[in-house]
Every structure is written in C-alpha cells, then in structure tokens.
Motif scaffolding. Structure first.
Motif, PDB file in Angstrom:
ATOM      1  N   THR A  98      89.982  87.847  85.071  1.00 15.38           N
ATOM      2  CA  THR A  98      89.182  87.081  86.022  1.00 15.38           C
ATOM      3  C   THR A  98      88.891  85.685  85.480  1.00 15.38           C
ATOM      4  N   PHE A  99      88.771  85.555  84.197  1.00 12.34           N
ATOM      5  CA  PHE A  99      88.573  84.260  83.536  1.00 12.34           C
ATOM      6  C   PHE A  99      87.351  83.524  84.074  1.00 12.34           C
ATOM      7  N   ALA A 100      86.262  84.277  84.265  1.00 10.79           N
ATOM      8  CA  ALA A 100      85.039  83.639  84.739  1.00 10.79           C
ATOM      9  C   ALA A 100      84.346  82.887  83.615  1.00 10.79           C
ATOM     10  N   ILE A 101      84.600  83.296  82.385  1.00  5.83           N
ATOM     11  CA  ILE A 101      83.933  82.655  81.252  1.00  5.83           C
ATOM     12  C   ILE A 101      84.967  82.224  80.232  1.00  5.83           C
ATOM     13  N   ALA A 102      84.601  81.222  79.467  1.00  5.48           N
ATOM     14  CA  ALA A 102      85.473  80.755  78.393  1.00  5.48           C
ATOM     15  C   ALA A 102      84.569  80.187  77.312  1.00  5.48           C
ATOM     16  N   PRO A 131      92.293  78.842  85.556  1.00  5.31           N
ATOM     17  CA  PRO A 131      90.937  79.082  86.058  1.00  5.31           C
ATOM     18  C   PRO A 131      89.969  77.974  85.628  1.00  5.31           C
ATOM     19  N   PRO A 132      89.031  77.620  86.512  1.00  9.89           N
ATOM     20  CA  PRO A 132      88.101  76.522  86.205  1.00  9.89           C
ATOM     21  C   PRO A 132      87.330  76.708  84.901  1.00  9.89           C
ATOM     22  N   ALA A 133      86.920  77.934  84.593  1.00  7.26           N
ATOM     23  CA  ALA A 133      86.165  78.121  83.352  1.00  7.26           C
ATOM     24  C   ALA A 133      87.028  77.766  82.146  1.00  7.26           C
ATOM     25  N   GLU A 134      88.293  78.090  82.233  1.00  4.21           N
ATOM     26  CA  GLU A 134      89.199  77.751  81.140  1.00  4.21           C
ATOM     27  C   GLU A 134      89.388  76.239  81.045  1.00  4.21           C
ATOM     28  N   SER A 154      80.131  81.943  90.219  1.00  3.39           N
ATOM     29  CA  SER A 154      81.332  81.808  89.396  1.00  3.39           C
ATOM     30  C   SER A 154      82.380  82.811  89.870  1.00  3.39           C
ATOM     31  N   ALA A 155      83.452  82.905  89.113  1.00  9.05           N
ATOM     32  CA  ALA A 155      84.515  83.850  89.459  1.00  9.05           C
ATOM     33  C   ALA A 155      84.149  85.284  89.089  1.00  9.05           C
ATOM     34  N   SER A 192      80.679  80.112  78.354  1.00  5.45           N
ATOM     35  CA  SER A 192      80.155  79.477  79.563  1.00  5.45           C
ATOM     36  C   SER A 192      81.102  79.632  80.744  1.00  5.45           C
ATOM     37  N   THR A 193      80.522  79.623  81.914  1.00  3.68           N
ATOM     38  CA  THR A 193      81.314  79.440  83.120  1.00  3.68           C
ATOM     39  C   THR A 193      81.611  77.948  83.244  1.00  3.68           C
ATOM     40  N   GLU A 194      82.395  77.569  84.223  1.00  8.53           N
ATOM     41  CA  GLU A 194      82.673  76.152  84.397  1.00  8.53           C
ATOM     42  C   GLU A 194      81.368  75.432  84.730  1.00  8.53           C
ATOM     43  N   TYR A 223      88.899  81.455  91.984  1.00  4.05           N
ATOM     44  CA  TYR A 223      87.615  81.168  92.588  1.00  4.05           C
ATOM     45  C   TYR A 223      87.217  79.728  92.291  1.00  4.05           C
TER      46      TYR A 223
END
Lengths: 572, 314, 650
Positions: free
Chosen positions: B199-203, C86-89, B224-225, B214-216, C5
């Motif tokens: 899902t890559f909601a956080i990085a 993905p935006p968070a990345e 977030s995702a 953090s999320t974007e 998303y």
C-alpha cells in the motif's frame, strides 16, 4: 470436471506462476491475504492479466486489464482457445494423453475469432490475442477466479470454459500451474467438503451410490434418503410452489442476501415455520418463529474450517459465548434429543474423528495432527500423508494412474439473462469492499476509517449524461424494484456499467435490484448482471444519507462540498 | 561524499577483494536466495555449526543456541539490518557484521561475545535509550542489563541529549502512532510496502536524526493511502504503533499481558483461511495478530481479520 | 486516472510542463505514462512498467523544485501518476535531499547557497552570506559546494524555472579575466551579484582558457588538456589526442584492456583505493544474460558503468574541474570501461551543485553520440553503450556507491549492506562497475601507453599520478597533479606555502572523513602505503591547510555538525552517534574543556560508529575529530558565544 471441487493449487504456488489470469475476482479487496501471494509473484516478475468489467483495485496491479462486458466470459475464453490452437500453442502431448473431446472443442471454437471476441466482449482483439499467447506460452500459469465467474446464470459453463484453457495448455496438475476458485466465506469450501451439497456425502462421495450410502448408514445408524436434496435456489422455488413449508436456516441471512430479495422475503414470510440459528439477530432471524442463538464458530467454539486451498484448520474457543448462545453441535444434539435421538454430547473432536473415518480424503487428518500443524490440505488419506499441495498430478502420468481423461467441454456464449433495454439501459454489477463483508452483520461491528457505504458507482460519462454529480442521491430501479442510493463517480468503470456493494442492507437494500435468474447446475443467482436505470431525485426531497463514510473519495468530497454549497444557496 | 575512507576503510575494502573475486568466480547461479540443502559450516564462539546454504549468521547463532538481540529483524520481513544491535565479529572483516542479514559462508569464524561486540551492542542500546522511549519495548531491558547500558550518560547537568519528542497521533479508532517510541527499524514501512501489503502509505522521510516514519506531507492516516491492515502495528517492536484497544487499556493502566491468553483460530471472513491469534484479557479480545510462520498469512492480515472481531463483544 | 491514492491537490500547469520536459530530457516519454489507457476497456500497466520508471523520479523532483521552489503536494501527485510511485515514497525521497524542499517557501526567488565548511568558513563565508543578505538575497548556509579553491563558495539554486548556476563559473565563462585565473579568493564576493548565465555551455568556446595553478608541463597527465582543449568541442578533444585510447581499446580487445588495467596497479581515486582491475574483471565475468532455465521470471538484463561524480567530500573539487574543462575524457574512459566489462549502460551521477559540469557532460555525450562514439555501434565495434547524466540533489551520503545506486534508482539515498558487492548486485541489482572520474581518466593513459609506462610514475605500490585538492591557508589554492610520492611539504611549497600567520598548524588530509596531521608530517610521502602507515589517508586527495591563526575547535565542531547533518539516519550508530558526538563537542566548546569522562565518551562513540555503522560515512564520522583531539588541536579555553552561533548553520 476433475471430480472433487476445490482449487487445484496452493496459495504459495501462485508465486511460481509466470502468468496469472485474474478472472472475475477483486482479490485485492475480497481476498487480501491471498493477494499478498499474488503481489509477491508480481514482484518477482510474473505477469498478470485482470479480466473484469471494472478496473478494480486488483486490476490496477495487472500488466493488462481487459474490461469485458458483463457476462461475456465464455466468448472470451473460447476465443482464447481458438487463438491458442490457431497459433499452435496448445500442448499436443498433454491433450493426447490426458484429455478427451479436443477435436470437438476445436471445431466448436473455430468460429470464435479474435474479432468475434472483440465484438462480444468489447476488448480489442489484440489484447485477447496477447493474453492467449502469454497464457499458452508461459512455463507456468494459473487462472484465479471468484464470483465474477460464478454469480451468473451460466456459472458452470463459465467455469468449464476456463478449465478448457488449462486442458489446452497443460496448465493444471503441475506445480505453479492451476485453476483456483477463491472462496468467499471462511468455510464455504469446508461446507461442501462436509457434504452440505444436495447430492454429496462428506468428501464429495456420491449420495446415489448404494455402497457409499451403506457405509454412512452403518455409522449413522439410520437409513439415509437416496434422493438428492434441493440447493438454496431450488428451495425458494419450492417455497414458491408451496412444496416447501418449513425452513431451518443456520448461519445464513437470505432475507438480505438473496437476489431479488423482496421476493425472497415474501416467500419466507409465507412459510409455516422458520427456524433460524445464528450469532446475530439478522433480518432473517427477525422473521423467524424460533431463533436458536449460536456461539461464534471461530472464537467461541472448537471445530475446523477449510480454506480455498483445501486446507483444513482448527478454530478454537477463546472467549465464552454470551447469554444463552450455544455451540452449533450442542444445539443440533439437543434438537435431536427432543426429536427422540440421544446423541449424547459429542465434542468437535468426536465428530471430526467420525468424519475422517467416513471421508477418505480426510482420512489422514487426525485431530492431533490438525492441532499441531498449521492445517492439512486434502486429500490426506493416511496419517503419514503430508497432504496435497496441488491436485491432479495424475494428468501428467503416462497411464493417468487409472483416471479417466479429462473432457473438454462445449460451452456457448449466452448473454446475461436480463438484457439492457430503453427502460433499463445500465448494467448493474455487484461486489465487495475491502473493509466490509457480505450483508455487513459482522463488519458493521467496527468503525472503519475507509468505509464509504453502498454508493452506486457510475462512470463519468454516464454521470454527465444523467446530469448527476458525485454524492448525489438518486433513485436506482431494476425490473424488480427501486432503492435510493448515493452516486459515486468512478473513473474505473467503463460507460454503461454501474456497480455497488451490498454491505449495508439497512441503509441501501441493494439486492432489491439484483436478478434472481440462476444457474440450473450450481444454483447460483446472477448477482453480477442486472439491468437498471438511474433517475434524479428532487434534491430538496432527498435526504443525505450517512453511511458511516469517514473518507469519501476525492471527487466525492469536492462534490459533497459543492452540493452543500448549492443547498446553502437554494431558496428556502 | 566521494571519499569515505580512512586507511581503515581501505583495509576493509581491500580485504573484501577476495570476496569480490570469489563471488565472481564461484557464482554461477543466482546468488543464494534460495536455501538449498547444501550445508555450510561456520564457527561460532569456538563451536562448529552447520546451516543450510543461504542461511544467515543469525540463523546459525540460533542453531548454536546463541541468543542475539535485534529490533529490526523479523521472520516475515526482508532483513534491513539497520538497528545494528545484532552485530557480531567476523574474523577477517574490519567492521562488525550484522548477523541478521549476513549470509553464512563456509569457514567463517564468528565471535558473538567479544569486547568489541559487547561495546557496540551496549552503545547501540544506549544511543536508542538516550533518544527514544523504550519503556514498552519488550526484551530490550534484559539486553541493557547484560551489556551494562547507561542511557543517561549523554546528558550533562545543563544539557539534555536530544530526544525524539513527538505528540501521540490518534486519528482513528483502530490504531495510534507514538513516534517518540520509534527506533526507526523500518519494519512498518516494509510491512506496508513490498514485504506484504504493497500500500505504501508510509515511508521514511527526512534524514539523519530527524528521519521519521510519515505519510506524504504528514497527512493524517484517514487521508492517506492507509487501508488499516494493521500489519505495521503487528511488526512494531516498541509500541510506537499500537492498536487503539491496547493503547486505551494502557492509558487506563489496565493492560496486563501476564493475564492474557492467546488462542489460535481462523478468521471468520473470506475463504483464504488466515490464522488469527486472539489475545484475550478478562474474557475480551484485546488484540489480534497472526503467526508469522503460517504459510497463508506470514503474520499479515487485512482490516477485517485485524479489526473485524469487535462484533464479538457487541 | 491514477492507480494510487492521491490527495485532492493538483499540480499547476508550469509544474506539469516542467515535469514533462524533465522526463523527456531524461529519456521518459511523458506521453507514455506508467498507466496506458488503450481504450476504455483496455489498460496496460504493471509492476514491470512501474519499476522501469522509478529512476525518473529524481529528475522529476528537480523539475518541481525548480518550478515552484518546493516539492508541492500537487506536484507529488502528478509525479505519482506519471511514474506510478506512491506519494508517501515520493515524499520520503524528496525530504531526504537538501536541494529539495517539502515545505512551501515564502518566496519564489533564487536561493544563494553559501558553504560554511572549511576552508570557506575561514575564508569569509559568513561575511559573504551577510553581504548577500544585505543585497536582499535568500541565503542558505550549507555544506561544501566543491569550490574550495575559490572559497568562500557560492551556488545559486534557481527558482521559477530559472537555471541553477555558480557565479564563479558564470564569471569565468563571461570572460572576466580576473575570474579566469581561478585561484583567487576574493572573486566570490565580486561575483555575488552576477546574474544567471543564459547558457554557460554555448559560451564556453569563446571563454578565456582556464588556468591551473601549475603551469602546463609534462608531468601533467590527467590535467594535460585542462585549459588547453575546448571543453565543448569534440573536434578539439580529438585534436588533442582524444579518443585514441578508445580506438586502441577496440583494437586490442576487452581482455587486453582488463589485463593492462590490472597490471597498471590503478586503484580507486574516490577514497577507497580498491584495485580497478579487480573490479572491472569481476564485472566482465558476470554474464549479462544468464540462462533462462533456472528462474525465468528474473534475469539480470544488463551491466552498467557508473561514474561517481557526486563529489561532496568537503575540500574536494578535482572532479568538477576535470568535468568542466575536459568532459570528453570522462566520456571516453567510461566507454572504454564499457567495452572491457561488457556493460551497455552508462550513468553519470553528478552532484546537483555542479550545473556547468552537468551541461558540459551532457553536451559531450550528445557530440559523442552524433559521432558514433556512443550508441549502438561504438567506433565500429558492434558494441552498444550510451550514457545518461543524473543530478544529485544535495546529499553527501550519495557519494557512497550503494547510496548512489539507490538515489539514482529513485529511492532514498541510503547505503546498502555489502556484500553483495556492486560488481554483482549494483545499479538495479545488476553487475556494475562504479568508478570515480579521476580513476577513469587514468585508464586513457594506461590504454594509450601501456601499463609499464604508466607505472613509471609514482611508486611501486602507488603507481601513476594523483590529483590533490589544495585549499585553505595556502598561497595558490587549486588542483595539482603530481606523481604519487611527493611529500606533503613539497606539495605545500608547490602551492605557494602557508599563508595567514605563515605558520602551519595542521593539514586535513582526505576531507571531513579523513584526519588531521600536524607540522611534523611535512615529510610524509603522499602515497597510499605511506599515509596508511602514518595512520592517515589520501582519501580523495584533499589537502586542506590551516595556519596557526585558525580556531581549530570551530573547524572540528563544524566537521561534527557536518556528519550530524549528512548522516542518512538509516543505522543507529551513525544516526544517533553523529548527534551525540556533535552535542558533546558543542558542550566542550561552551565549557572550554573536555572532561576525561567526556573524552572517553567520544572514544566510545567513535568505536561503535566505526565498528557497527553500515557504511563509510559512519565508519569515518569520528576520525577527524579523534585525530584533532590526539594532536591537541582543540582549544581548551572558553570561547565567546558569538563564535558558537556562527558555527551553527540553520
């Protein structure tokens, strides 16, 4: 076609498949943890084709999404078969050794050209060809499907059309290749395995075979009826005909889940007696004459369930059941006692040990082994049998190990029973959302931040034609009835198609719309294809529904704001 | 950074020459990603241990009965070897090596309890203890005692060592994030990303000591995702990510792991057959995990399996 | 249409245009996004397409930053859609780099980056910053900009679509005689108001020749064309002997080149001094297309040659000068590396603060391609090789080879654990020869004149010549080339001797990751073996000279701050250790003394960083500090708070 009904392959094997056809399945949301295995496959270089009328969240991971028209799966499969044969990509040795009826199949699909497929399915011919070649040329390939294949009036034909492809290419009976239906409920596989099918004893043993019947009669100490019973859909027909007057419903909520649900409710209301055994006071239970409160099968009771990969696993009691709720076994034994049969107080283990003495494919699964292991996959015939990772390896034995060759089937494309018309110009199909489940009796128990309720997804093109905006309350009608729903403009579905979930029947009675036309062999109703129309409501009259939505879509939130604003400015 | 070496590094990399050449000559198939049955024998603290080819030094330590502390390693995730608390001494290597990820090679001689190893482990534990709240990190205090870690020696009378100090993020009813407890083990990112959920909601964002999960743009989770599979929570070793049920009980001082039972069962939703571990306290489910060694889940669940049990208690 | 998303924010038209242009320039077709809508019933996308596009992320982020002055949420969404990241990345990647900002700026002006590392900090960096601020400029104080020979250094990051530039380079290309001398220390202030050049590269042909501090002489090998050749003309390069080595390499074949490079004893000049011949041999031995049978789904597709031009070790500027003034030499030597290792893809990863070198390399690649010296049939060898230039975005760690791979691939520039080594698992997980530009340049001589002739220079164990970046309190700061073996004292004399007080206090060898030596080391022969024996390092060739008037405490605290700022944060020893080390030194600076406990703590921290960190940054983050302590360079007397605040950058 191969005998016992179960997915041929283990989940882990999908990681070894070079090509995956995800056909009529939104596993990303409906089977998320199985989809993890698919994702591992994709990460390691597998290619995936998603065949689905909607560009689902699963399809978005695919190398190609083929957005076929609802109910055109057979046309697509047959055209793939023709292309594979025409290109010489079929496995001649496999076909010769392990199958029958190839020539007939070949002649039958001859007319199913790529252009024919394009015309019927709406997908470009090139894509059909590409998929056919990829599937046939792959060293290993799997076809995965769920209700997009089976919730049609021609469900069985759909399934065997896919089986034909596997027979044509030899993509079955070996590691990494296979045919996998993904089960929708945690024990729908186990239910069938245990004989909850009108014509089978546990272990898919034939009810009409006197030898087998005698075996069961000896252990059950009673004479068993040799006439196959009725499946759910036939039961409703029997109710309609007045032949079926009493109904004992265990863990099912047909008053919400049946297609053309208004009709179903009426039939149940007319029964002489309705007994419901459930963990919830469902709408069906509310209609019942007697309600038997049951404990949770998975957290308040001991027992087993069987998953889509034929894995029998233990469920265990972790918390006590509330109030007077009792284990299903206790309830049934008590019922038997009152009917004059003393079965004592059998434990789940007792029943399992009896089961495995009668069902050869479970024979090796002792309670101890199930207790100790992470589950065993049938067939598992002896206690030193580790269980079976994939089925039908006999297809690759020179002598087929005594099995009869697998037959090709002849299937015809028949469009959905309910055709679009001027009155009902839009196609409605249904499915699940990630955070919710069936009629919502379980999933409503928690607050999901990603829940959006049962909106009706409409393509941007149709929304424009209808003049509706995102979030707008509309009236959705099919030949069977009408419900009010919120529009969710969804760019991931093609024009002409609409979609809804059915998780919130208390808010949106979506199954009022669905068609109860059903498959004569499987008994499944055609939930996936109804004809509907959408009409605007006068905005002053419509009430803004609160579907527990915490996170509207981007467009939805904007549209909601727009809507709010327009309301503010509307004359009082 | 075009230069990073002192003579030490030069030595290090020069001694690695043999590795490069031997790899280049011996590697015919793809590098040991698949564990075969071929055995590799290495020496750990003077004892000879045989492990399958492709096994890590850490696995060999386990086989030898040598316990190794770790924060960032988990059975169901790809090793990222960032916490460095598992380092061991490999003869011939200038620097210590992470046992969690370094593949055992024939003839390696490993020491797990030398002064250098003890020093590095002690320092890593002190560094973490001086930076973040480890009060809910299980198992670590035991190691701190073993290595005599003193997390307070970095502050002086008039100077407090910088700590990660973040308010608890409570943005929904399912789980909370308390990054003042975060040791940046990357597990949550891996579980959210390509080790499981995709899902890559956080990085990991930012850099150095200011790096955070953090999320974007630090968007709230519902925006977030995130799909609330809770797999990040399940792999968090420090309580930085916590199920709301656990958090609430802890806030009420009612969280009593010693009074909890764990029962393995199967999820009640779809037909995949995910195994659940129901953690029960006072006859109520307080959290749900999945066994990481189960072939179906590898310890990962979806939102329904993870949180969909709440109807059990009405 | 997107697959991930996204929030509601949308990119502005200029952002979209800039990203599209950047993607085109980087080789991605903006009309061919990760998700292809073939018809409303057929989409093509998939994991493979996503993977193939990820490495376009950094160019796209540069475009966003340059357009709006930050990486805006709308911009992130657009890039996410185009590349399938993905935006968070994306946020995680963007927030990693100094030159990319993830908070909205309060202005759309260019940003003036002033270096506050040594030697700039002792050559008036703060004064320069004050002057710029007084002119109304937006000033950012940051780490070394690779212009140490003309300290204090200044780099201007363009905004609103205006290009980045280095005023000193613009002055040079603008034919100002004074700037063209290259070695003065006063020019930066003069050029502070210099406007952005229209196009630095096109003017190059008419510029004044760049003068090295050394007069042209026979001992110059790597620098022999600097200031002589027209850096923008392939013809000029060929006229000065260019591309003879490539043709000779094609003639003698890969095996002979590999043998020569091995026999020459050439070792890596980026700092690690790894034998180049061994590295190339290992890559050559890797099969680009292993048999398909074992794992048909995975196969290594190609091999790579990477030039590590992320020159950011404080005190290092050698590669910049070579790339700016002799770019074809790098292209030619990379091509030779490709021929001999069987690599088909070349990459130049150049630090973002080198705009002129970037444009000149891009120009050189274009010219070489047009002349058939890059492309599908290089110099009629049937060999395929081409080179892509990628800009870094302000992260010292990306000079670490595996961090560079991650950065280039579009991930955070975090180092990978080794093994496996780049020779087998490098860029994109494929076999990769990664070399420093100086290393590569040596290959031209080795191929042209043979290993024996090459070994006639330098010492037995350090053959050849070495580039030295001499800076600080020195008569003529600049780039010097001498055979290995010159003593430190001889080099300082060659560069005009110690200035300031005239008395040498210390020399920083090898940069921030290196170590200090004192005046007693002037007799030290500058070879790999002698410096190693002396417990110091040549590193990337930094020789930074400090006279007795310099406050070394300030210099050392800044080095500690530099590592604190540049630690990627991945591993605990470096992430926390670099902070604790800096804190301890700042406290020492405040108190004016270092207690024995604190001193022991510094040693404790140094040991764990050197022993347990993932990469060379952590391994070396304490070496300069410890050497300064053991040399007694650090003042034990209290200093004024004013100096401390100056020492800290925002």
């Amino acid at each position: 076609m191969f005998g016992a009904g179960g997915g041929t392959s283990s989940y882990l094997e999908v990681q070894e498949a070079d090509v995956i056809l995800l056909w009529g399945s939104n596993a990303r949301e409906a089977h998320p943890i199985f989809f993890h295995h698919v994702l591992k496959a994709l990460d390691s270089g597998s290619r995936m084709y998603a065949i689905d009328p909607r560009r689902t969240s699963s399809a978005k991971f695919a190398d190609r999404w083929l957005g076929i028209s609802v109910g055109t799966d057979i046309a697509l499969a047959n055209a793939m078969g023709r292309e594979i044969i025409a290109a010489g990509l079929h496995d001649r040795d496999f076909i010769a050794r392990a199958t029958t009826g190839f020539e007939k199949y070949k002649a039958h699909v001859e007319v199913c050209t790529l252009d024919y497929a394009a015309q019927v399915t709406g997908v470009p011919a090139e894509a059909v060809r590409d998929m056919a070649h990829a599937y046939a040329s792959a060293p290993t390939a799997q076809i995965l499907w769920t209700l997009g294949i089976t919730e049609h009036h021609n469900a069985v034909d759909n399934v065997v059309s896919l089986c034909n492809l596997a027979l044509l290419t030899g993509h079955v009976g070996r590691r990494g290749s296979g045919l996998c239906p993904l089960r929708g409920q945690n024990n729908v596989q186990g239910g069938g395995d245990m004989g909850a099918i009108p014509n089978r004893f546990p272990g898919f043993q034939d009810l009409t075979d006197p030898t087998i019947r005698a075996k069961f009669e000896a252990v059950y100490r009673t004479q068993l009826n040799s006439v196959p019973g009725k499946h759910l859909t036939l039961m409703f027909e029997a109710m309609a005909a007045g032949e079926l007057r009493a109904c004992y419903v265990i863990g099912e909520n047909p008053a919400d889940s049946e297609a053309d649900v208004a009709h179903a409710r009426k039939l149940m209301a007319d029964l002489d007696i309705l007994v419901v055994q459930d963990i919830f006071m469902t709408r069906t239970a509310e209609m019942a004459d007697v309600v038997l409160p049951a404990s949770l099968a998975w957290a308040e009771s001991d027992g087993t369930v069987t998953s889509s990969e034929r894995r029998v696993q233990r469920v265990r009691a972790a918390v006590p059941p509330p109030g007077q709720a009792r284990h299903d076994i206790d309830i049934i034994a008590e019922l038997a006692r009152r009917l004059g049969f003393d079965w004592g107080h059998p434990s789940a283990e007792d029943l399992w040990e009896e089961l495995r003495s009668l069902s050869p494919m479970h024979g090796g699964m002792s309670w101890e082994r199930l207790e100790a292991s992470g589950g065993l996959q049938w067939p598992c015939t002896s206690e030193d049998d580790p269980g079976t990772e994939f089925l039908h390896d006999w297809l690759w034995a020179d002598d087929l190990r005594g099995h009869a060759p697998a037959p090709f089937s002849i299937t015809h494309h028949v469009p959905p029973a309910e055709q679009l018309s001027e009155e009902f110009p839009l196609r409605l199909t249904t499915g699940r959302a990630l955070d919710s489940y069936n009629t919502g009796v379980q999933s409503r128990g928690y607050v999901s931040p990603i829940r959006y309720g049962d909106a009706i997804d409409v393509s941007p093109v149709d929304a424009a034609t209808l003049g509706v905006v995102d979030g707008e309350r509309v009236l959705v009608s099919s030949p069977r009835g009408s419900v009010e729903m919120d529009v969710r403009i969804q760019p991931d579905i093609p024009a002409g198609l609409t979609f809804t979930t059915f998780h919130f029947p208390e808010l949106v009675d979506a199954n009022v719309l669905t068609n109860d036309e059903w498959d004569r062999r499987s008994g499944t109703s055609e939930f996936k294809a109804a004809a509907i129309r959408i009409t605007k409501l006068n905005s002053e009259n419509s009430e803004n529904s609160e579907n527990g939505s915490k996170r509207p879509t981007n467009q939805a939130s904007q549209a909601n704001q727009d809507l709010e604003r327009s309301r503010e400015h509307a004359p009082a | 950074m075009s230069t990073t070496d002192t003579s030490d590094v030069t030595t290090d990399i020069t001694t690695d020459t043999s590795d490069v050449t031997s790899e280049a000559t011996t590697e015919t198939s793809d590098v040991a990603e698949t564990i075969t049955e071929t055995a590799v024998t290495i020496t750990i603290d003077g004892r000879s241990v045989a492990v399958p080819e492709g096994a890590t030094i850490g696995a060999a330590c386990n086989a030898a009965g040598v316990n190794t502390p770790t924060l960032c390693w988990a059975e169901n995730l790809t090793p990222v070897n960032v916490c460095r608390v598992c380092v061991v001494e490999l003869e011939g290597s200038r620097a210590l090596v992470p046992s969690c990820s370094r593949i055992a090679e024939q003839g390696m001689v490993i020491h797990t309890d030398t002064e250098r190893v003890r020093h590095s482990r002690r320092m890593v534990l002190e560094f973490l203890g001086s930076s973040v709240d480890l009060s809910q990190t299980s198992d670590l205090h035991h190691w701190m005692d073993i290595y005599d870690a003193d997390c307070d020696r970095y502050s002086e009378d008039d100077h407090d060592a910088k700590r990660v100090d973040e308010p608890v993020k409570i943005q929904d009813e399912l789980y909370i994030r308390d990054y003042s407890k975060c040791v940046l083990c990357y597990k949550c990112v891996e579980a959210c990303g390509d080790d499981a959920q995709h899902t890559f909601a956080i990085a990991v964002s930012g850099r150095g000591f200011d790096a955070r999960i953090s999320t974007e743009f630090d968007a709230s989770l519902p925006d977030s995702a995130c799909v609330y599979c809770g797999n990040c929570v399940a792999v968090c070793p420090t309580g930085a990510l916590q199920f709301k049920t656990e958090y609430d009980l802890r806030q009420a001082e009612q969280w009593r792991p010693e009074d909890q039972t764990v029962t393995r069962t199967v999820c009640s939703y779809c037909g995949v057959g995910c195994n659940l571990e129901l953690h029960v306290q006072d006859e109520r489910i307080v959290k749900v995990t999945s066994p990481s060694d189960h072939s179906v889940t590898s310890g990962h669940l979806c939102i329904k399996g993870r949180f969909g049990w709440q109807y059990v208690h009405g | 249409m997107t697959d991930i998303y996204l929030s509601d924010e949308r990119a502005t038209d200029p952002e979209i245009a800039a990203v599209n242009a950047a993607l085109s320039a980087a080789g991605a077709d903006p009309a061919d996004p990760v998700v292809i809508l073939e018809t409303d019933r057929l989409y093509t996308s998939g994991t493979a397409r996503r993977r193939q596009r990820r490495h376009f992320l950094l160019p796209a982020l540069h475009a966003l930053q340059n357009t709006a002055g930050w990486i805006s949420p709308g911009g992130v969404n657009y890039v996410a859609e185009m590349l399938g990241v993905p935006p968070a990345e994306i946020f995680g990647v963007a927030s990693f780099y100094d030159l990319l900002h993830t908070e909205a700026p309060d202005h759309l002006d260019d940003v003036f980056h002033v270096c506050v590392d040594s030697p700039c900090r002792i050559e008036g960096a703060n004064d320069l910053a004050d002057r710029l601020r007084a002119e109304g400029k937006h000033v950012h104080l940051g780490p070394c900009l690779g212009q140490c020979e003309r300290a204090p250094a200044l780099f201007v990051q363009g905004c609103g679509g205006r290009p980045d530039y280095v005023p000193a380079d613009s002055a040079a290309t603008g034919a100002t005689a004074k700037a063209a001398t290259g070695a003065t220390t006063a020019q930066a202030s003069d050029s502070a108001t210099t406007q952005a050049p229209d196009s630095a590269s096109t003017k190059a042909s008419t510029e004044q020749p760049f003068l090295l501090p050394q007069a042209p002489n026979k001992s110059l090998r790597l620098l022999r064309r600097i200031g002589v050749v027209d850096p923008c003309s392939l013809d000029s390069y060929i006229a000065h002997g260019g591309y003879t080595a490539l043709h000779r390499a094609a003639e003698i074949g890969a095996e002979a080149v590999l043998e020569s490079v091995a026999a020459s004893g050439l070792s890596g000049r980026g700092g690690a001094a790894f034998p180049t011949g061994v590295k190339w041999r290992a890559v050559a031995a890797e099969s680009a297309q292993p048999e398909q049978s074992e794992q048909p789904k995975r196969s290594k597709q190609s091999k790579h040659v990477v030039a590590n031009c992320d020159e950011s070790e404080p005190g290092t500027f050698k590669d910049r000068i070579v790339m700016q003034h002799d770019p074809f030499a790098l292209i030619e030597s990379m091509t030779i590396a490709a021929l001999s290792t069987g690599a088909t893809q070349g990459w130049i990863y150049i630090r973002g603060e080198y705009p002129l070198a970037t444009t000149r390399l891009q120009n050189a690649i274009k010219s070489a391609r047009a002349a058939g010296l890059l492309g599908t049939n290089i110099a009629d060898t049937q060999h395929q090789f081409d080179i892509v230039v990628r800009r870094g975005a302000g992260a010292y760690i990306c000079g670490e080879e595996t961090a560079l791979f991650n950065s280039l691939e579009g991930f955070r520039g975090e180092p990978r654990n080794k093994p496996p080594f780049p020779t087998t698992h490098g860029l994109f997980g494929e076999p990769t020869a990664i070399n420093n530009p100086e290393t590569l340049l040596n290959v031209i001589d080795i191929v042209n004149e043979g290993a024996d002739a090459y070994r006639s220079r330098g010492t037995e164990r350090s053959p050849g010549t070495k580039l030295f970046c001499v800076s600080g309190r020195i008569g003529h700061a600049g780039l010097y080339e001498t055979p290995f073996g010159i003593t430190l004292g001889e080099l300082i004399d060659l560069a005009g001797g110690v200035t300031g007080s005239g008395q040498l206090q210390a020399v920083l060898m090898g940069g921030a990751a290196g170590s200090f030596v004192g005046p007693d080391s002037l007799g030290l022969p500058l070879t790999l073996e002698d410096t190693r024996a002396a417990g110091t390092t040549l590193g990337s060739g930094v020789v930074m000279v400090f006279d007795t008037s310099v406050d070394m405490t300030d210099v050392v605290v800044r080095i500690a701050e530099f590592f604190r700022h540049e630690s990627c944060g991945q591993c605990v020893p470096c992430r926390v250790g670099a902070v604790r080390q800096h804190e301890t030194l700042v406290q020492m600076q405040h108190r004016g003394r270092l207690s024995p406990q604190r001193r022991a703590l510094i040693d404790d921290m140094a040991e764990v960083m050197a022993d347990a960190s993932i990469c060379g940054l952590g391994h070396t983050a304490a070496s300069a500090v410890r050497s300064a302590l053991s040399l007694g360079l650090i003042s034990q007397a209290p200093i004024s708070p004013g100096l401390i605040s100056q020492a800290s950058i925002s």
